[in-house]
Write an enzyme that holds these catalytic residues in place. Structure first.
Site, PDB file in Angstrom:
ATOM      1  N   SER A  43       0.629  -1.015   0.394  1.00  0.00           N
ATOM      2  CA  SER A  43      -0.041  -0.313  -0.634  1.00  0.00           C
ATOM      3  C   SER A  43       1.119   1.752   0.042  1.00  0.00           C
ATOM      4  O   SER A  43       1.598   1.347  -1.228  1.00  0.00           O
ATOM      5  CB  SER A  43      -1.005  -0.105   0.984  1.00  0.00           C
ATOM      6  OG  SER A  43      -1.653   0.793   0.480  1.00  0.00           O
ATOM      7  N   ASP A  97      -9.165  -4.796  -5.814  1.00  0.00           N
ATOM      8  CA  ASP A  97      -8.943  -3.596  -4.948  1.00  0.00           C
ATOM      9  C   ASP A  97     -10.048  -2.222  -5.098  1.00  0.00           C
ATOM     10  O   ASP A  97      -9.136  -2.026  -5.310  1.00  0.00           O
ATOM     11  CB  ASP A  97      -7.297  -3.174  -5.001  1.00  0.00           C
ATOM     12  CG  ASP A  97      -7.165  -2.331  -4.157  1.00  0.00           C
ATOM     13  OD1 ASP A  97      -8.099  -1.809  -3.270  1.00  0.00           O
ATOM     14  OD2 ASP A  97      -5.904  -2.651  -3.810  1.00  0.00           O
ATOM     15  N   HIS A 131      -7.826  -4.926  -0.989  1.00  0.00           N
ATOM     16  CA  HIS A 131      -6.371  -4.401  -1.091  1.00  0.00           C
ATOM     17  C   HIS A 131      -5.718  -5.548   0.360  1.00  0.00           C
ATOM     18  O   HIS A 131      -4.935  -5.441   0.276  1.00  0.00           O
ATOM     19  CB  HIS A 131      -6.885  -3.355  -0.477  1.00  0.00           C
ATOM     20  CG  HIS A 131      -5.659  -2.442   0.020  1.00  0.00           C
ATOM     21  ND1 HIS A 131      -5.178  -1.668  -1.572  1.00  0.00           N
ATOM     22  CD2 HIS A 131      -5.027  -2.069   0.626  1.00  0.00           C
ATOM     23  CE1 HIS A 131      -4.008  -1.243  -0.441  1.00  0.00           C
ATOM     24  NE2 HIS A 131      -4.061  -1.622   0.904  1.00  0.00           N
TER      25      HIS A 131
END
Length: 733
Positions: A594, A669, A701
């Site tokens: 991320s 995601d 995600h």
């Protein structure tokens, strides 16, 4: 000389013998739950202050129970509910009480919507009559009992409903709810993700009014994701997602009166343009609602009190910051309706006490350390309970302090991470403790004296189990980088030899206010790092500038420049570590997920003379692709700050790639869209740069489900071996 050589051989032989008797950690061990810790599920302190409830599940007969325990003896007092005794349900996996603990909401089925939101099947259990009532035949959201326990409010298909539990009558509060247009009482995607709440409605103390936020997302741009599934044709998931600089939902505040059956809009005595309502909460007065309003830049926050009887409003508190203001759940109203507030006003996060009209009574806590959790206020003892970093930024301890800021006391004794769950009357708290060397321990603590009353649960079984594995100590230290002492941990091979050289593998997340260097027990990644260490790597993690718990200036230095100072710190750290005799400066890699993937990409591109490889999982590749609330909090809008967006986004630096790059994303995601990776891939191709990449179909995600995590970590481990591990076998010899 010969003697020293002989001793070295004996030492090597003994070490080899010890290691041969111990097992190496495998990826299968990690991702099949071999190192799972014991915990306490769904702990709730009963209102009497003497007891607590816990959700237990019997795997043999597959029954769920809510069991009541005595704080003082820790003995089970009774089973309050057993699914075996309720004909209407087979089991439940979560529960919540109403305010007077006469009724319980049981969750029997649940289906995720986004990160925090779910659609579920719920039942209301009446403790006195032992009867259950189904909330709805539909899957609904956020069922919430009225304080008097006579009604339940919930969201369904973007509208709000109230069910009378006695008559069974359902009243529809709103009628204009429509997918991707109007949402009543439930937050939109970006509020849920970035302001971390889903239920945008609240009951007042008299159970006769419901305040709620209405989201008009008609003009918010849509994002779509293909869902591949297993059918012949894929489907599409389309939802509203405001990217930086784009239009947000228009929010408004409303009130439903259960007596008049009318909905009316609530307004404050100020006109706001392009604003957020990140919190609403009724005060102890049944007609006084507190609401927080925030400007789009998120550097101004106003607290308003609205009297729903007279329809008048008063702004009682306003804060401004040169960067941004963090929104919390710490607002607490005392019996006299004065309130507790936490703020970074003096440069560190601390507790403040304000009068009902917003006049500052006093700053309760002070010092060059951070309050990291606010637990509550004991009216009887005039005492506040909180968690802080006073004992070092990588540690957490529980403290008590008088409302006037005096008589502060540390209530936990072990250095590491301590967190508290207090009894309703604050007589006791259950402390959860862990450190880098001690898995989770649960103890009952006297909240006045700070003394352990009893041990509840520990993980000694896991400790004994881990003795059979080759493990290394996680070493904590600091490293001086760009004028700052940055927190760092290091994991070396158990048979580390300073006369040899090792490849260095760096992990970081680096997002604003985050922390990865913390004195707490292992997560799954820690076992992965242990595995890599035993395979011949040195693994390091450094929290650079912009991370949290070292004061506002340290955290907010990255304002308007996300990815500049944090990347500089990781590159400089790698350079410094590469100068150590036992680090092979030609074999340094970095990875992250991320924000960490955004960072590892940038580090490889901008630090192409330092890093040999990088892995980026679900990375933001341009801040122009990410949502409004998060991105603009730190960057303002791309219209206002185009260079800040573009100069620090890795997608604009692909021409600098020299090393090995692995890019990974889930196609489903909804948070960091796979668009980020697709655009990065295209940029790399047009720059004629070779790289590796992997897409996990329909994974969000978190990239998990079934065999997914195991596959992902095998992929990354193999890539590390291929790019950094070419000399490891020779090094072992």
């Amino acid at each position: 000389m010969k003697l020293r050589h002989f001793i070295a051989i004996i030492g090597f032989t003994i070490t080899t013998l010890v290691f041969s008797q111990q097992k190496q950690i495998t990826l299968q061990d990690i991702w099949t739950g071999e190192f799972r810790t014991e915990g306490m599920q769904a702990l709730h302190s009963m209102a009497n202050g003497n007891q607590y409830s816990v959700l237990n599940f019997n795997r043999q007969d597959r029954t769920s129970t809510i069991d009541i325990y005595d704080y003082k003896t820790l003995e089970k007092v009774k089973t309050l509910i057993s699914s075996a005794d309720i004909a209407e349900i087979q089991g439940f996996f979560d529960y919540s009480f109403n305010e007077n603990e006469t009724k319980i909401i049981l969750t029997t089925k649940s289906r995720p919507v986004f990160r925090r939101s779910t659609l579920g099947e719920y039942y209301i259990y009446d403790i006195a009559s032992k009867k259950v009532v189904k909330v709805s035949d539909d899957l609904v959201q956020e069922p919430t009992l009225s304080p008097d326990g006579t009604k339940v409010a919930y969201g369904f298909e973007n509208n709000l409903y109230v069910k009378d539990l006695k008559s069974g009558k359902v009243s529809q509060i709103t009628t204009d709810g429509e997918k991707n247009k109007i949402i009543n009482g439930i937050t939109d995607w970006v509020y849920e993700e970035e302001f971390s709440f889903v239920r945008a409605f609240d009951w007042n103390a008299d159970s006769n009014q419901i305040a709620f936020i209405r989201f008009d997302e008609t003009n918010v741009p849509e994002f779509s994701m293909d869902v591949y599934g297993s059918d012949l044709y894929q489907t599409q998931h389309v939802f509203k997602y405001p990217k930086a600089g784009e239009e947000n939902s228009k929010v408004s505040l409303h009130l439903y009166n259960l007596n008049s059956k009318k909905v009316e809009e609530l307004k404050v005595d100020k006109t706001y343009q392009d604003f957020y309502i990140p919190r609403l909460e009724w005060t102890n007065e049944a007609n006084v609602l507190s609401v927080q309003f925030m400007n789009r830049h998120q550097n101004e926050l106003d607290l308003w009190m609205i009297d729903t009887k007279t329809m008048t409003s008063q702004k009682v508190l306003g804060e401004k910051d040169k960067a941004y203001i963090d929104v919390t759940f710490n607002l607490t109203f005392l019996e006299d309706n004065s309130f507790i507030w936490t703020s970074e006003l003096d440069g560190f996060n601390h507790i403040y006490h304000y009068a009902k009209n917003g006049k500052l009574i006093n700053q309760v806590t002070k010092g060059n350390w951070e309050v990291t959790n606010y637990y509550g206020f004991n009216e009887k003892a005039n005492t506040i309970y909180f968690q802080s970093t006073e004992n070092g930024s990588i540690n957490r301890d529980v403290y008590s302090i008088k409302l006037n800021g005096k008589s502060k006391k540390r209530l936990t004794q072990k250095d590491g991470t301590n967190s508290a769950a207090f009894s309703a009357d604050f007589t006791y708290f259950i402390n959860t403790f862990s450190s880098a060397t001690t898995p989770y321990e649960y103890t009952l603590v006297d909240a006045k004296k700070g003394e352990i009353v009893k041990n509840i649960k520990d993980n000694k079984r896991l400790v004994e189990q881990l003795k059979g594995y080759v493990l290394s100590k996680k070493e904590f230290s600091t490293i001086s980088i760009n004028g700052n002492n940055l927190n760092m941990w290091t994991i070396k091979p158990a048979n580390f030899d300073a006369n040899k050289t090792y490849p260095l593998f760096m992990y970081q997340y680096s997002g604003p206010g985050s922390q990865q260097v913390a004195n707490r027990w292992n997560g799954a990644n820690d076992y992965w790092y242990q595995m890599l260490a035993q395979q011949g790597y040195i693994v390091v993690c450094i929290d650079g500038r912009g991370t949290g718990f070292k004061g506002a200036d340290f955290k907010k230095v990255t304002q308007n420049e996300l990815g500049k100072y944090e990347v500089e710190d990781q590159i400089e750290a790698a350079k410094q570590l590469g100068k150590l005799d036992y680090i092979d400066a030609e074999r340094i890699g970095i990875w992250g997920w991320s924000y960490g993937g955004f960072m590892s990409s940038n580090a490889l591109f901008k630090g192409n003379d330092v890093f040999k490889m990088a892995i980026a999982v679900a990375p933001v590749t341009s801040w122009r692709f990410y949502d409004t609330i998060y991105t603009e909090r730190y960057m303002t809008t791309p219209q206002e700050n185009p260079t800040g967006y573009d100069e620090n986004s890795p997608i604009n630096h692909v021409d600098k790639l020299k090393g090995d790059f692995l890019l990974i994303h889930g196609s489903g995601d909804d948070n960091v869209h796979v668009q980020n990776t697709m655009r990065m891939v295209e940029a790399l191709i047009q720059a004629d740069k070779q790289f590796e990449w992997m897409i996990y179909p329909d994974k969000n995600h978190g990239i998990y489900g079934g065999n997914t995590r195991l596959h992902l970590y095998k992929k990354m481990t193999n890539f590390i071996h291929e790019t950094l591990g070419d000399k490891i076998e020779a090094n072992r010899e």
